[in-house]
Structures are given as C-alpha cells and as structure tokens.
Write an enzyme that holds these catalytic residues in place. Structure first.
Site, PDB file in Angstrom:
ATOM      1  N   HIS A 242       0.860  -1.183  -0.240  1.00  0.00           N
ATOM      2  CA  HIS A 242      -0.332  -0.049  -0.090  1.00  0.00           C
ATOM      3  C   HIS A 242       0.884   1.244   0.076  1.00  0.00           C
ATOM      4  CE1 HIS A 242      -3.217  -2.882   1.785  1.00  0.00           C
ATOM      5  NE2 HIS A 242      -3.572  -2.699   0.427  1.00  0.00           N
ATOM      6  N   ALA A 243       0.568   1.984  -0.948  1.00  0.00           N
ATOM      7  CA  ALA A 243       1.637   3.185  -1.220  1.00  0.00           C
ATOM      8  C   ALA A 243       2.109   3.958  -0.200  1.00  0.00           C
ATOM      9  CB  ALA A 243       0.970   3.906  -2.556  1.00  0.00           C
ATOM     10  N   ARG A 244       0.773   4.283   0.688  1.00  0.00           N
ATOM     11  CA  ARG A 244       0.920   5.370   1.556  1.00  0.00           C
ATOM     12  C   ARG A 244       1.825   4.919   2.987  1.00  0.00           C
ATOM     13  NH1 ARG A 244      -5.396   5.844   2.447  1.00  0.00           N
ATOM     14  NH2 ARG A 244      -5.697   3.808   3.685  1.00  0.00           N
ATOM     15  N   GLU A 245       1.908   3.694   2.988  1.00  0.00           N
ATOM     16  CA  GLU A 245       2.441   3.129   4.234  1.00  0.00           C
ATOM     17  C   GLU A 245       3.887   3.052   4.006  1.00  0.00           C
ATOM     18  OE1 GLU A 245       0.401  -0.725   4.158  1.00  0.00           O
ATOM     19  OE2 GLU A 245      -1.601   0.028   4.407  1.00  0.00           O
ATOM     20  N   ARG A 297      -3.367   4.950  -1.891  1.00  0.00           N
ATOM     21  CA  ARG A 297      -3.114   3.420  -1.389  1.00  0.00           C
ATOM     22  C   ARG A 297      -2.804   2.518  -2.533  1.00  0.00           C
ATOM     23  NH1 ARG A 297      -5.473  -0.280   2.717  1.00  0.00           N
ATOM     24  NH2 ARG A 297      -6.510  -1.929   1.810  1.00  0.00           N
ATOM     25  N   ASN A 314      -3.359  -5.966  -2.127  1.00  0.00           N
ATOM     26  CA  ASN A 314      -3.725  -6.806  -1.244  1.00  0.00           C
ATOM     27  C   ASN A 314      -4.950  -7.494  -1.197  1.00  0.00           C
ATOM     28  OD1 ASN A 314      -2.255  -8.393   0.902  1.00  0.00           O
ATOM     29  ND2 ASN A 314      -2.897  -7.018   2.268  1.00  0.00           N
ATOM     30  N   ARG A 315      -5.927  -7.138  -2.172  1.00  0.00           N
ATOM     31  CA  ARG A 315      -7.147  -7.793  -2.412  1.00  0.00           C
ATOM     32  C   ARG A 315      -7.031  -8.618  -3.630  1.00  0.00           C
ATOM     33  NH1 ARG A 315      -6.831  -5.728   1.851  1.00  0.00           N
ATOM     34  NH2 ARG A 315      -8.584  -4.816   3.220  1.00  0.00           N
ATOM     35  N   HIS A 367       3.190  -3.962   6.469  1.00  0.00           N
ATOM     36  CA  HIS A 367       2.212  -2.785   6.153  1.00  0.00           C
ATOM     37  C   HIS A 367       2.158  -1.989   7.512  1.00  0.00           C
ATOM     38  CE1 HIS A 367      -0.498  -4.715   2.829  1.00  0.00           C
ATOM     39  NE2 HIS A 367       0.313  -5.793   3.174  1.00  0.00           N
ATOM     40  N   SER A 368       1.462  -1.093   7.467  1.00  0.00           N
ATOM     41  CA  SER A 368       1.030  -0.132   8.555  1.00  0.00           C
ATOM     42  C   SER A 368      -0.367   0.423   8.486  1.00  0.00           C
ATOM     43  CB  SER A 368       1.971   0.946   8.718  1.00  0.00           C
ATOM     44  OG  SER A 368       1.553   2.158   7.672  1.00  0.00           O
ATOM     45  N   TYR A 369      -1.031   0.722   9.480  1.00  0.00           N
ATOM     46  CA  TYR A 369      -0.413   0.757  10.935  1.00  0.00           C
ATOM     47  C   TYR A 369      -1.303   0.173  11.850  1.00  0.00           C
ATOM     48  CZ  TYR A 369      -3.668   4.539  11.445  1.00  0.00           C
ATOM     49  OH  TYR A 369      -4.950   5.330  11.382  1.00  0.00           O
ATOM     50  N   TYR A 419     -11.056  -7.674  10.536  1.00  0.00           N
ATOM     51  CA  TYR A 419     -12.175  -7.722   9.872  1.00  0.00           C
ATOM     52  C   TYR A 419     -11.862  -8.716   8.702  1.00  0.00           C
ATOM     53  CZ  TYR A 419      -9.519  -4.025   8.205  1.00  0.00           C
ATOM     54  OH  TYR A 419      -8.493  -3.071   7.746  1.00  0.00           O
ATOM     55  N   GLU A 441       1.241  -5.462  10.924  1.00  0.00           N
ATOM     56  CA  GLU A 441       1.069  -3.836  10.708  1.00  0.00           C
ATOM     57  C   GLU A 441       1.962  -3.278  11.701  1.00  0.00           C
ATOM     58  OE1 GLU A 441      -1.350  -2.583   8.875  1.00  0.00           O
ATOM     59  OE2 GLU A 441      -2.559  -4.250   8.281  1.00  0.00           O
TER      60      GLU A 441
HETATM   61 ZN   LIG Z   1      -1.414  -1.943   4.038  1.00  0.00          ZN
END
Ligand SMILES: [Zn+2]
Length: 478
Positions: A242-245, A297, A314-315, A367-369, A419, A441
């Site tokens: 995910h780009a923003r992590e 993301r 990641n989906r 990943h984060s967070y 979830y 995370e």
């Molecule tokens: Zn992520």
C-alpha cells in the site's frame, strides 16, 4: 503439527527441488534458478474467476477502508498534475461500540465526506475531508457519537513528516556509495540504488533480481541474501503493498541493511536461511505518494472502464479472491481488480514465489499501521489447521519486539482481530504451503497513522529485526 494433506505434498516437492546443486553454482547477478510451477488446486478455480465486477452482496461498508474517490476531481487532478492538498483535513478516532455508529460512518463514506484509515472491532480512525469537517461534526453531535480529534490539520503533519537531510548526512551518503539513511523516507531510486550497491559490494552473498515490472514500467526488485547452502530454508519478506504506508519499505530496507552488512557476524539461525526481500511491491503508487497524493493506497493502473485508477494489490491475490472485505467498485480503496492477479505487481510476486526453487517456509508482508501480527485466514473467520503453530511463533515474535523497542503487538487471526479481507497475499502464501505466513501492521497505533515521523524509522526497524531473529531461530528448530 498438523497441516493439510496437499500442503505436505507441496513441501515435499519443494524440498526435492531445493536439493538441486544449481544454487551453489549461481554467480551473482545471474538469474536465480526456477522450478516448474507447482499448480495448486485453488489456482485453477481462481483462474477461471473472470466474471468482471461481480457485486458482492456482503460488502462490509462499515468495517473496512472503503473510500469512494470523487471521480471528477481525481481526473482533473491527473490532468493538472497538482499535489493533493490536505489543509484542514482531520484524523478522528471514533468509538464504534455503540450500535449504529458503523452505519453512520458508512453513510458518511458513501457521501465522500470521510475515508477510513484503520480500525478494529472497537474503534475506527477516519479522515474527515477539509470541506466536510463542519458538517460531520454536526452529524456526530446530533447522533451522540464520541470521537477524539487526533490530527487537527493533516497537511501540516505531511509538511513536517519527511524533512530534508542535514549536510552531514548528505556527506555521509556520498561516502557510503548509496543514499539510504533510515533518517528519511526515500524515493524508489534510492531504495533500488541501495539494493544494487549491496549486490555489488557483497557479491558472494547478495544478489538482486528484477522479478517483473509495475504497470507504469518500474522494476520490481527482489534482493536475496544467502550463503548458498542447499539445506537452507527460505523466507520471503515484502513491503510497500500500500503506497502510503511509508514505514513499510523503510523497515524492510532496514532489515536488509542489517543482515547484509553484518552477515559474517550473524547467528547461524540467520545464516541458515535464504532471505528474499522485495521492499516495494507497489512502486508506481509509492512514487505517486511522494509526488502527488501522500495518502494514495492502490497501484496506478486505470480500471478497464477507466472510471477510476488503481486496484488494492492486497485484495488481488488468487486465494478465495473476490470474497468479503474487498470491493468490485473500481473507485473503492479496496477494489480487488477485475480478476485474481489482474495486476502486474501481484502477479509478479506470485509467479516468483511459485516458480522459485527456494524452500519458502515463511512469508512476511509489512504494512502499517496498528501494531498487529496477523495470520490467515483473512478471507473468513476460519483458521488453518496449524494455527496453534502460527500463534505460538507470532507471539514469540511479538514478545521480542516488545522487549526490544517497547511496542505492543496484538497477535491473532486477521479476520478475527480486524475484519475479513479476501484476496490478501498472506492467505495466498499460506495456500501455497508456506507455513508461517504473516501480515505485520507496523507502528503506530494511531497517533500519527500513516504520517509517521522519520524519528520512528530506526526504532521500528530495530524492533522488527528482533522479531526476524526470533522467527529465524524458530525456523531452525528441528
Ligand atoms: Zn497496508
């Protein structure tokens, strides 16, 4: 230790393939050996899953990040190539234990007033768009929903997040032969330059391979650290899905640096493992977060209809693809793509792991967070037969992290702790027979969220490395 019967078969095949002497004869820089792809039963059914944009009847709108981007503003932004400004946007932590709160948040998200950053069963971190702060405040008051304002002005945080290096650091960079520092979040070029530097400097143990290209044509570079022993187990570590992590690629490169630079002094546990590390799975998105939208993301491939940009990598993995916690809407932040492995980045990772001769026994995805150590399954609240093993090792890793750096991680099955989210890479890795598959995370728990100050990079790297050492010792137990 119980495992599914076909899992055992796969591991046996992998072990046989590993005994090939090829691995010792490999010259640095040469292609790593590949084995014939081992076709998995679930792959066949997933490959046939081509029905585009099936609407999921159970899309859990109130539980997962599911921002619907404003199509018009996005396209306009594309055309002008302006940096997205988050002035006045806020981060709130909302308690979701009261009935009706999740439904309200779902409505606000559909009206594009908020988007989701993180959350679990008891709270959600939501971003309030600047022009919606007044409106959402009023709605929350009216519905008697309690929340804390965590970040008053997101753009201010973004501006302060990644300050330029001081002159001493820049001078050091020049002398070192690469530009990585772990005092700053670096662009892709620095990360790739660092990986190439290590391969050149330590040709006996480090090699770099490009396993594919992103949609926009950037390299997907995997670095291998190995002393070439044919008995070695292998671990695959990735980051930057995910780009923003941003803390994720920073942590993976930290681990690479520590193991590669100190390999001779490392424990046998570390040396008895072939380390494969891909710090940036989503290079297009990563660069986009540096240049245009800090909070992007997904990847950057336009959907077939060209309605919106990007799929959630990641989906997009082909194990139970298309189920709960993923969206068929190309504008959603959790858009799963038009079919399993429709995206070049996720396909490259899966092709590499499937065809590698390496004896992968662990897969870690950073990943984060939120500080979670999660194991399959993500697609549903079921657990694999050997979940006790995953839980045991996960808790040992978490304990090492806490002892080293003080961060507390929650360990558990991802669909239960957070979830359900189908199409994740950890589920797929587990489905491939890689026993210890985890999604981690990283820090923090929501004070800064994705906009984690650079002073966190080294502490997070240090404690994550402690976790890696424990994993290595567990994998080396007979
Ligand atoms: Zn992520």
């Amino acid at each position: 230790m119980k495992t599914g019967s076909w899992t055992v078969v796969l591991l046996a095949v992998t072990t046989v393939a590993l005994c090939s002497p090829l691995i010792n004869e490999l010259e640095p820089g040469q292609e790593w050996p590949k084995r014939g792809s081992v076709k998995q039963p679930q792959d066949e059914s997933e490959d046939e899953e081509t029905s585009p944009e099936k609407i999921s009847p159970s899309e859990p709108e109130s539980e997962i990040p599911g921002e619907i981007k404003e199509e018009i503003s996005l396209l306009a932004r594309e055309a002008e190539n302006v940096k997205v400004d988050y002035s006045g946007a806020q981060l709130w932590k909302v308690s979701t234990e009261k009935t009706g709160v999740r439904a309200t948040l779902g409505r606000l998200r559909r009206r594009n007033l908020i988007s989701t950053w993180a959350g679990n069963q008891t709270y959600m971190d939501i971003l309030i768009k600047s022009n919606a702060v007044q409106n959402v405040t009023r709605i929350m008051k009216r519905e008697n929903i309690t929340y804390d304002i965590i970040i008053e002005d997101l753009q201010k945080r973004i501006n302060e997040e990644n300050p330029p290096l001081d002159e001493n650091e820049i001078e050091l960079q020049d002398r070192r032969g690469h530009r990585m520092t772990w005092k700053q979040y670096h662009r892709l070029e620095d990360i790739h330059g660092f990986m190439d530097y290590l391969a050149k400097t330590y040709p006996k143990i480090v090699s770099v391979n490009t396993i594919g290209k992103s949609y926009e044509g950037r390299d997907l570079k995997v670095l291998r650290i190995s002393d070439g022993k044919p008995t070695n187990k292998a671990v695959f570590i990735d980051g930057g899905f995910h780009a923003r992590e941003w803390i994720s690629p920073a942590t993976v490169t930290y681990i690479i640096n520590q193991i590669a630079e100190n390999f001779d002094e490392e424990s046998d546990d570390i040396k008895n493992i072939d380390w494969y590390m891909l710090p940036v799975v989503n290079p297009d998105g990563y660069e986009y977060t540096h240049l245009t939208d800090r909070l992007w993301r997904k990847n950057r491939r336009p959907s077939i209809s060209r309605q919106c940009i990007g799929a959630d990598l990641n989906r997009n993995f082909g194990y139970r693809w298309g189920g709960r916690g993923s969206s068929s809407n190309p504008c959603s932040d959790i858009y799963r793509g038009s079919r399993a492995f429709s995206e070049p980045e996720s396909r490259a990772v899966s092709d590499f792991i499937k065809t590698s001769t390496a004896n992968f026994t662990a897969y870690l995805s950073y990943h984060s967070y939120g500080q979670y150590l999660l194991y399959p399954w993500g697609y549903d609240t079921a657990v694999p037969p050997d979940h006790n093993d995953l839980d045991f090792v996960g808790k040992r890793i978490a304990a090492a992290i806490e002892t080293t750096g003080g961060s507390k991680y929650t360990v558990g099955c991802s669909s239960r702790v957070l979830y359900p989210a189908s199409g994740g890479s950890d589920d797929w890795a587990k489905g491939q027979g890689i026993k210890y598959a985890y999604t981690i995370e990283l820090s923090d728990t929501g004070r800064y969220g994705f906009i984690l100050p650079t002073s966190y990079i080294e502490p997070v790297g240090r404690e994550s490395l402690a976790g890696i050492r424990v994993l290595a010792s567990e994998l080396n137990k007979p």
